[in-house]
Write an enzyme that holds these catalytic residues in place. Structure first.
Site, PDB file in Angstrom:
ATOM      1  NE  ARG A  34     -17.787  14.755  -0.076  1.00 25.62           N
ATOM      2  CZ  ARG A  34     -16.673  14.580   0.612  1.00 25.62           C
ATOM      3  NH1 ARG A  34     -15.503  14.836   0.059  1.00 25.62           N
ATOM      4  NH2 ARG A  34     -16.717  14.168   1.854  1.00 25.62           N
ATOM      5  CE  LYS A 205      -8.756   6.225  17.886  1.00 25.52           C
ATOM      6  NZ  LYS A 205      -7.960   7.413  17.539  1.00 25.52           N
ATOM      7  N   GLY A 361     -19.026   9.692   7.776  1.00 27.50           N
ATOM      8  CA  GLY A 361     -18.409   9.006   6.650  1.00 27.50           C
ATOM      9  C   GLY A 361     -18.672   7.523   6.541  1.00 27.50           C
ATOM     10  N   GLY A 384     -17.720  15.198   9.186  1.00 26.94           N
ATOM     11  CA  GLY A 384     -17.289  16.001  10.337  1.00 26.94           C
ATOM     12  C   GLY A 384     -18.286  17.089  10.684  1.00 26.94           C
TER      13      GLY A 384
HETATM   14  P1  AMP Z   1     -15.441   5.778  12.934  1.00 27.69           P
HETATM   15  O1  AMP Z   1     -14.636   6.471  11.872  1.00 27.69           O
HETATM   16  O2  AMP Z   1     -15.008   6.070  14.309  1.00 27.69           O
HETATM   17  O3  AMP Z   1     -16.931   5.916  12.717  1.00 27.69           O
HETATM   18  O4  AMP Z   1     -15.093   4.240  12.772  1.00 27.69           O
HETATM   19  C1  AMP Z   1     -15.366   3.505  11.636  1.00 27.69           C
HETATM   20  C2  AMP Z   1     -14.464   2.325  11.596  1.00 27.69           C
HETATM   21  O5  AMP Z   1     -14.656   1.551  12.766  1.00 27.69           O
HETATM   22  C3  AMP Z   1     -14.707   1.399  10.437  1.00 27.69           C
HETATM   23  O6  AMP Z   1     -13.597   1.412   9.594  1.00 27.69           O
HETATM   24  C4  AMP Z   1     -14.902   0.026  11.072  1.00 27.69           C
HETATM   25  O7  AMP Z   1     -14.199  -0.991  10.405  1.00 27.69           O
HETATM   26  C5  AMP Z   1     -14.338   0.214  12.457  1.00 27.69           C
HETATM   27  N1  AMP Z   1     -14.932  -0.708  13.431  1.00 27.69           N
HETATM   28  C6  AMP Z   1     -16.230  -0.918  13.657  1.00 27.69           C
HETATM   29  N2  AMP Z   1     -16.396  -1.865  14.578  1.00 27.69           N
HETATM   30  C7  AMP Z   1     -15.169  -2.290  14.950  1.00 27.69           C
HETATM   31  C8  AMP Z   1     -14.690  -3.274  15.850  1.00 27.69           C
HETATM   32  N3  AMP Z   1     -15.522  -4.028  16.585  1.00 27.69           N
HETATM   33  N4  AMP Z   1     -13.358  -3.414  15.976  1.00 27.69           N
HETATM   34  C9  AMP Z   1     -12.507  -2.672  15.249  1.00 27.69           C
HETATM   35  N5  AMP Z   1     -12.899  -1.731  14.370  1.00 27.69           N
HETATM   36  C10 AMP Z   1     -14.226  -1.543  14.223  1.00 27.69           C
END
Ligand code: AMP
Length: 403
Positions: A34, A205, A361, A384
């Site tokens: 950054r 999520k 991120g 974000g």
């Molecule tokens: P996000 O911040 O919502 O983009 O989520 C990123 C995180 O999702 C990362 O730390 C990944 O390890 C996790 N992730 C990706 N695929 C899976 C999965 N199938 N089960 C659990 N966690 C996951």
């Protein structure tokens, strides 16, 4: 709003909002991406014969101290950043140990052409996040020109990211080079996307990504859904997902998104197969299964071979690609292959002329980790902010400079 590259900063005291919220361990900066990203903006002002007052936040001092009383403000100081910046710029960087007050004001007023001052962490004051007008006016007094180069905080209506801009006339405020590049890349995908336009959405999520998917339904031709969030879609359709990640309160939302996509003619691609594990662990036993038939006691932690090649084919025939979120638990070696395969396909499409933007991120971390940074068109520094931009929201940090 003025255009940064056309502006002559000679004899201007230039107040620049940067995002120096970099990881620091034991007083050392462990990733200065950054900071490096802000250097061209700082250097242009200095080369023109202007002086620079830099301001940034670091961490969440007030919130963290409330939760962990052994911490003090000194644990959140930007001092190590000043030292590192001096090395990067190859010149002295003055440091004001309070971002407001007489000392900072005097230091700013006495800056000579070519000199740089960094203010202490803005978030020592609650007024920063509250967007306090008086606090913003005190910051504004340090410069006769305002440059916002902090895309990473552009989605916040904080004193230094948005409100401060109100104190400057339209000709005396502008985006810095980083902000300009971020906005240009995002606008290109949002408003000028050549079709086919594929959005790759992954991560943990569904609930975090509903708004972005809804907005992309208006623009994309294809949406690839991978990562933990895919299993909520499979369960909603009656599939068996074992112990895979699932948001039971979003089953209906998942179905609704699929119905909306069908009505709009947007193709949604879900991973046909998964790498499954018997526990959430780097050393778990693994196997492969259809994503809608995962045995009890097992969980899907990555997309598997068929899904990887199906997704890769869609990506390789795209002209515009937006990628937010990993395809699996890429932090663990056993579950990084899907994300790697997708990075490879995005790189190949880019080499054949597609425009690819990676934002958010964890997908940025993945692209960096696997060495694909130079092989995609643009890697955003704003997680974000990028997400909110593609949700279709107006970003206060952008609006305030343009108004
Ligand atoms: P996000 O911040 O919502 O983009 O989520 C990123 C995180 O999702 C990362 O730390 C990944 O390890 C996790 N992730 C990706 N695929 C899976 C999965 N199938 N089960 C659990 N966690 C996951």
């Amino acid at each position: 709003m003025s255009k940064f590259s056309n502006f002559n900063f000679a004899e201007k005291n230039t107040l620049i909002r940067v995002d120096f919220n970099v990881p620091i361990k034991e007083g050392k900066i462990t990733d200065d991406t950054r900071m490096r990203a802000a250097l061209p903006t700082i250097q242009k002002v200095l080369n023109d014969g202007g002086s620079v007052v830099l301001m940034s936040h670091w961490g969440r001092p007030l919130k963290d101290i409330e939760k962990k009383p052994h911490l003090t403000l000194a644990d959140f100081t930007l001092k190590p950043v000043a030292a590192h910046l001096a090395t990067l710029l190859g010149k002295e960087v003055f440091f004001a140990d309070d971002c407001i007050g007489d000392n900072a004001k005097n230091m700013a007023e006495n800056l000579q052409a070519g000199q740089v001052l960094l203010l202490e962490n803005l978030r020592y004051y609650k007024q920063e996040e509250k967007g306090d007008k008086e606090f913003a006016e005190k910051l504004a007094a340090y410069g006769n020109v305002f440059v916002n180069d902090a895309f990473g905080t552009a989605h916040r209506a904080h004193a230094s990211t948005a409100i401060v801009a109100d104190s400057f006339s339209i000709d005396n405020k502008m985006f810095g080079l980083l902000m300009e590049a971020e906005v240009k890349a995002a606008e290109q995908v949002m408003h000028n996307a050549q079709k086919p336009f594929t959005a790759i959405i992954g991560g943990a999520k569904v609930s975090d990504k509903i708004l972005i998917i809804e907005n992309l339904l208006e623009r994309a031709t294809d949406i690839i859904i991978g990562g933990g969030m895919a299993y909520t879609f499979f369960k909603a359709a009656g599939g068996k997902i074992g112990n895979s990640l699932c948001e039971d309160d979003r089953l209906e939302t998942a179905n609704e998104l699929l119905i909306k996509a069908a009505a709009k003619g947007v193709r949604i691609h879900l991973p046909s197969d998964s790498i499954i594990a018997d526990k959430f662990d780097a050393n778990a036993n693994t196997s492969t299964a259809p994503s809608n038939a995962i045995p009890d006691g097992w969980m899907g932690l990555d997309i598997a071979g068929n899904a990887s090649s199906e997704f890769s084919n869609v990506i390789k025939s795209s002209k515009t690609i937006l990628w937010n979120g990993p395809m699996g638990v890429f932090e663990m070696e056993k579950f990084q292959h899907g994300t790697k395969a997708i990075a490879d396909a995005v790189a190949e499409a880019t080499a054949h002329g597609a425009f690819s933007l990676v934002g958010g991120g964890d997908s940025v971390a993945a692209v960096n980790k696997f060495g694909y940074t130079e092989k995609v068109s643009y890697v955003s520094t704003g997680g974000g902010a990028m997400l909110e931009f593609f949700e279709g929201k107006e970003l206060p940090g952008i609006k305030a400079v343009m108004a």
